[in-house]
Design a protein around this motif. Structure first.
Motif, PDB file in Angstrom:
ATOM      1  N   TRP A   1       0.890  -1.033   0.014  1.00 35.00           N
ATOM      2  CA  TRP A   1      -0.058   0.214   0.011  1.00 35.00           C
ATOM      3  C   TRP A   1       1.111   1.246   0.003  1.00 35.00           C
ATOM      4  N   GLN A   2       2.216   1.221  -0.481  1.00 33.01           N
ATOM      5  CA  GLN A   2       2.936   2.173  -0.286  1.00 33.01           C
ATOM      6  C   GLN A   2       2.627   3.488  -1.121  1.00 33.01           C
ATOM      7  N   SER A   3       2.244   3.213  -2.175  1.00 28.73           N
ATOM      8  CA  SER A   3       1.770   4.354  -3.516  1.00 28.73           C
ATOM      9  C   SER A   3       0.725   5.019  -2.810  1.00 28.73           C
ATOM     10  N   GLY A   4      -0.346   4.282  -2.180  1.00 26.38           N
ATOM     11  CA  GLY A   4      -1.718   4.949  -1.679  1.00 26.38           C
ATOM     12  C   GLY A   4      -1.305   5.619  -0.274  1.00 26.38           C
ATOM     13  N   ILE A   5      -0.422   5.272   0.425  1.00 29.92           N
ATOM     14  CA  ILE A   5      -0.149   5.944   1.660  1.00 29.92           C
ATOM     15  C   ILE A   5       0.676   7.182   1.451  1.00 29.92           C
ATOM     16  N   SER A   6       1.808   6.888   0.546  1.00 28.97           N
ATOM     17  CA  SER A   6       2.238   8.118   0.193  1.00 28.97           C
ATOM     18  C   SER A   6       1.759   9.329  -0.335  1.00 28.97           C
ATOM     19  N   THR A   7       0.689   8.851  -1.181  1.00 20.70           N
ATOM     20  CA  THR A   7      -0.250  10.059  -1.911  1.00 20.70           C
ATOM     21  C   THR A   7      -0.917  10.666  -0.719  1.00 20.70           C
ATOM     22  N   ILE A   8      -1.574   9.966   0.278  1.00 15.74           N
ATOM     23  CA  ILE A   8      -2.529  10.501   1.386  1.00 15.74           C
ATOM     24  C   ILE A   8      -1.224  11.398   2.183  1.00 15.74           C
ATOM     25  N   LEU A   9      -0.136  10.959   2.462  1.00 14.79           N
ATOM     26  CA  LEU A   9       0.846  11.627   3.272  1.00 14.79           C
ATOM     27  C   LEU A   9       1.269  12.785   2.541  1.00 14.79           C
ATOM     28  N   PHE A  10       1.246  12.964   1.228  1.00 16.96           N
ATOM     29  CA  PHE A  10       1.937  14.028   0.583  1.00 16.96           C
ATOM     30  C   PHE A  10       0.916  15.281   0.114  1.00 16.96           C
ATOM     31  N   LEU A  11      -0.559  14.738   0.453  1.00 21.74           N
ATOM     32  CA  LEU A  11      -1.472  15.739   0.097  1.00 21.74           C
ATOM     33  C   LEU A  11      -1.417  17.109   0.713  1.00 21.74           C
ATOM     34  N   PRO A  12      -1.090  16.870   2.124  1.00 20.59           N
ATOM     35  CA  PRO A  12      -1.081  18.237   3.027  1.00 20.59           C
ATOM     36  C   PRO A  12       0.173  19.194   2.329  1.00 20.59           C
ATOM     37  N   TYR A  13       1.096  18.783   1.969  1.00 23.37           N
ATOM     38  CA  TYR A  13       1.986  19.460   1.324  1.00 23.37           C
ATOM     39  C   TYR A  13       1.731  20.113   0.134  1.00 23.37           C
ATOM     40  N   ILE A  14       1.029  19.635  -0.608  1.00 21.98           N
ATOM     41  CA  ILE A  14       0.669  20.202  -1.923  1.00 21.98           C
ATOM     42  C   ILE A  14      -0.740  21.231  -1.910  1.00 21.98           C
ATOM     43  N   THR A  15      -1.401  21.035  -0.474  1.00 27.54           N
ATOM     44  CA  THR A  15      -2.553  21.618  -0.546  1.00 27.54           C
ATOM     45  C   THR A  15      -2.506  23.201   0.011  1.00 27.54           C
ATOM     46  N   ASN A  16      -3.180  24.195  -0.629  1.00 25.60           N
ATOM     47  CA  ASN A  16      -2.744  25.307  -0.355  1.00 25.60           C
ATOM     48  C   ASN A  16      -2.699  25.934   0.999  1.00 25.60           C
ATOM     49  N   ALA A  17      -1.687  26.673   1.341  1.00 33.75           N
ATOM     50  CA  ALA A  17      -1.447  26.967   2.900  1.00 33.75           C
ATOM     51  C   ALA A  17      -2.530  27.786   3.297  1.00 33.75           C
ATOM     52  N   VAL A  18      -3.166  28.779   2.576  1.00 30.25           N
ATOM     53  CA  VAL A  18      -4.244  29.574   3.168  1.00 30.25           C
ATOM     54  C   VAL A  18      -5.270  28.757   3.496  1.00 30.25           C
ATOM     55  N   ALA A  19      -5.804  27.643   2.583  1.00 35.84           N
ATOM     56  CA  ALA A  19      -6.869  26.972   3.108  1.00 35.84           C
ATOM     57  C   ALA A  19      -6.456  26.041   4.179  1.00 35.84           C
ATOM     58  N   ILE A  20      -5.335  25.510   4.203  1.00 35.92           N
ATOM     59  CA  ILE A  20      -5.025  24.779   5.628  1.00 35.92           C
ATOM     60  C   ILE A  20      -5.132  25.557   6.705  1.00 35.92           C
ATOM     61  N   THR A  21      -4.689  26.696   6.619  1.00 35.05           N
ATOM     62  CA  THR A  21      -4.561  27.443   7.937  1.00 35.05           C
ATOM     63  C   THR A  21      -5.886  28.079   8.129  1.00 35.05           C
ATOM     64  N   ILE A  22      -6.923  28.362   7.269  1.00 39.83           N
ATOM     65  CA  ILE A  22      -8.343  28.495   7.736  1.00 39.83           C
ATOM     66  C   ILE A  22      -8.942  27.307   8.312  1.00 39.83           C
ATOM     67  N   VAL A  23      -8.875  26.341   7.768  1.00 45.72           N
ATOM     68  CA  VAL A  23      -9.340  25.046   8.423  1.00 45.72           C
ATOM     69  C   VAL A  23      -8.915  24.971   9.942  1.00 45.72           C
ATOM     70  N   PHE A  24      -7.628  24.897  10.035  1.00 47.78           N
ATOM     71  CA  PHE A  24      -7.050  25.139  11.497  1.00 47.78           C
ATOM     72  C   PHE A  24      -7.604  26.318  12.346  1.00 47.78           C
ATOM     73  N   GLY A  25      -7.764  27.389  11.657  1.00 50.72           N
ATOM     74  CA  GLY A  25      -8.302  28.112  12.545  1.00 50.72           C
ATOM     75  C   GLY A  25      -9.528  27.883  13.294  1.00 50.72           C
ATOM     76  N   MET A  26     -10.578  27.252  12.290  1.00 52.16           N
ATOM     77  CA  MET A  26     -11.972  26.734  12.419  1.00 52.16           C
ATOM     78  C   MET A  26     -11.631  25.924  13.653  1.00 52.16           C
ATOM     79  N   LEU A  27     -10.566  25.076  13.457  1.00 50.63           N
ATOM     80  CA  LEU A  27     -10.843  24.061  14.509  1.00 50.63           C
ATOM     81  C   LEU A  27     -10.382  24.482  15.902  1.00 50.63           C
ATOM     82  N   TYR A  28      -9.499  25.554  15.958  1.00 46.79           N
ATOM     83  CA  TYR A  28      -9.003  26.059  17.001  1.00 46.79           C
ATOM     84  C   TYR A  28     -10.156  27.128  17.967  1.00 46.79           C
ATOM     85  N   SER A  29     -11.081  27.577  16.915  1.00 48.51           N
ATOM     86  CA  SER A  29     -12.050  28.441  17.505  1.00 48.51           C
ATOM     87  C   SER A  29     -12.545  28.145  19.000  1.00 48.51           C
ATOM     88  N   GLU A  30     -12.532  29.235  19.428  1.00 45.80           N
ATOM     89  CA  GLU A  30     -13.176  28.997  21.184  1.00 45.80           C
ATOM     90  C   GLU A  30     -14.386  28.554  21.392  1.00 45.80           C
TER      91      GLU A  30
END
Length: 314
Positions: A120-149
């Motif tokens: 399953w190396q190819s599938g696992i590598s793809t899943i692990l690599f997705l955060p790196y190629i995802t837009n940083a703005v989108a990632i930060t906004i999502v985490f900002g919502m997770l951290y909402s008080e």
């Protein structure tokens, strides 16, 4: 009888030849766009930044209206009460919080995938690599919502177990940790891919010989994998140092231009941005940028020295 003197003849003009053009001029013409673009967008900004580091200049005053101040910008940045030292300490702290766990998790995970999960190396590598190629703005906004008080998923999970809400992005002690978690989540998969590529370059014969000798998986990891993986570890560590010391997007989007409560996440890159583009003090900002470059260079040389001692870069 008088000898006839030959009349001087003009040198024949060289006719334009397409073959001669291809051999002599065409190669330079084809590579010239790179050098022109590098000169305009690479070399000139570096030289102009170094020039501004010794001057006092507000861009609204126009080109040429700068004042030479010598080393005053550097002296101001290196002064004890200056914000540059504070931002540099914050940058290093967030870098440690995010960088060290990246490699402590990425290296064993890559080893497990390479040894036991190759199907399953190819599938696992793809899943692990997705955060790196995802837009940083989108990632930060999502985490900002997770951290909402009030509406964040993290505080909801805490309320389920009877704990009160946590101000993840408001408490100065928690802000660097919250930012470091985002950076860790984004780049841990990238490091796994790097280590996987290094592991696959190790010959299977070495592991087979160790298995015949009765070596366990733990012994293979510490006595075979780690020594042979040191060149890739050096490369991954260097990328982490350079990237973390230039950290800007995640804290800037998550906690704002000021670095959050009490400037707890004000990194050096953010401080330079504020000085140069908010306060319009380009000379002081350029001086701090070169000091940051010097700090990155020193840390990279320390990393190079540590890996070179054991022959890790051979």
């Amino acid at each position: 009888m008088q000898e006839r003197v030959p009349l001087p003849t003009s040198r024949p003009r060289r006719r334009w030849s397409y073959d001669r053009f291809q051999q002599r001029a065409a190669p330079y013409m084809f590579v010239s766009p790179f050098f022109i673009l590098f000169l305009i967008f690479g070399l000139f900004p570096l030289g102009f930044s170094l020039f501004l580091a010794f001057h006092l200049w507000n861009p609204l005053d126009g080109l040429g209206n700068w004042q030479y101040v010598g080393w005053d910008n550097f002296k101001l940045a290196l002064g004890a009460p200056d914000q540059f030292w504070v931002s540099l300490k914050i940058t290093v702290w967030i870098g440690l919080l995010s960088g060290v766990p990246q490699h402590l998790i990425a290296l064993p995970l890559a080893f497990v995938i390479n040894q036991s999960l190759r199907k399953w190396q190819s599938g696992i590598s793809t899943i692990l690599f997705l955060p790196y190629i995802t837009n940083a703005v989108a990632i930060t906004i999502v985490f900002g919502m997770l951290y909402s008080e009030n509406l964040g998923l993290l505080n909801y999970a805490l309320s389920v177990v009877g704990l009160g809400p946590v101000r993840w992005l408001a408490q100065p002690d928690l802000v660097p940790v919250s930012v470091a978690v985002v950076v860790f989540w984004r780049y841990v998969g990238w490091n796994v891919i790097l280590y996987l590529s290094g592991l696959q370059a190790i010959s299977e014969d070495v592991y087979e010989a160790a298995t015949v000798d009765g070596a366990s998986k733990v012994q293979k990891f510490f006595y075979i994998t780690l020594p042979l993986l040191k060149p890739m570890m050096f490369y991954a560590f260097t990328l982490t140092i350079v990237g973390n010391m230039q950290l800007f997007e995640e804290p800037f989007i998550m906690v704002g231009q000021a670095g959050g409560s009490g400037g707890a996440a004000l990194t050096s890159a953010m401080h330079i941005f504020n000085v140069a583009f908010r306060d319009l003090d380009m000379g002081y900002g350029s001086a701090m940028a070169w000091l940051l470059f010097l700090a990155i260079f020193v840390l990279s040389m320390i990393n190079n020295y540590l890996f070179s001692r054991g022959g890790g870069r051979q």
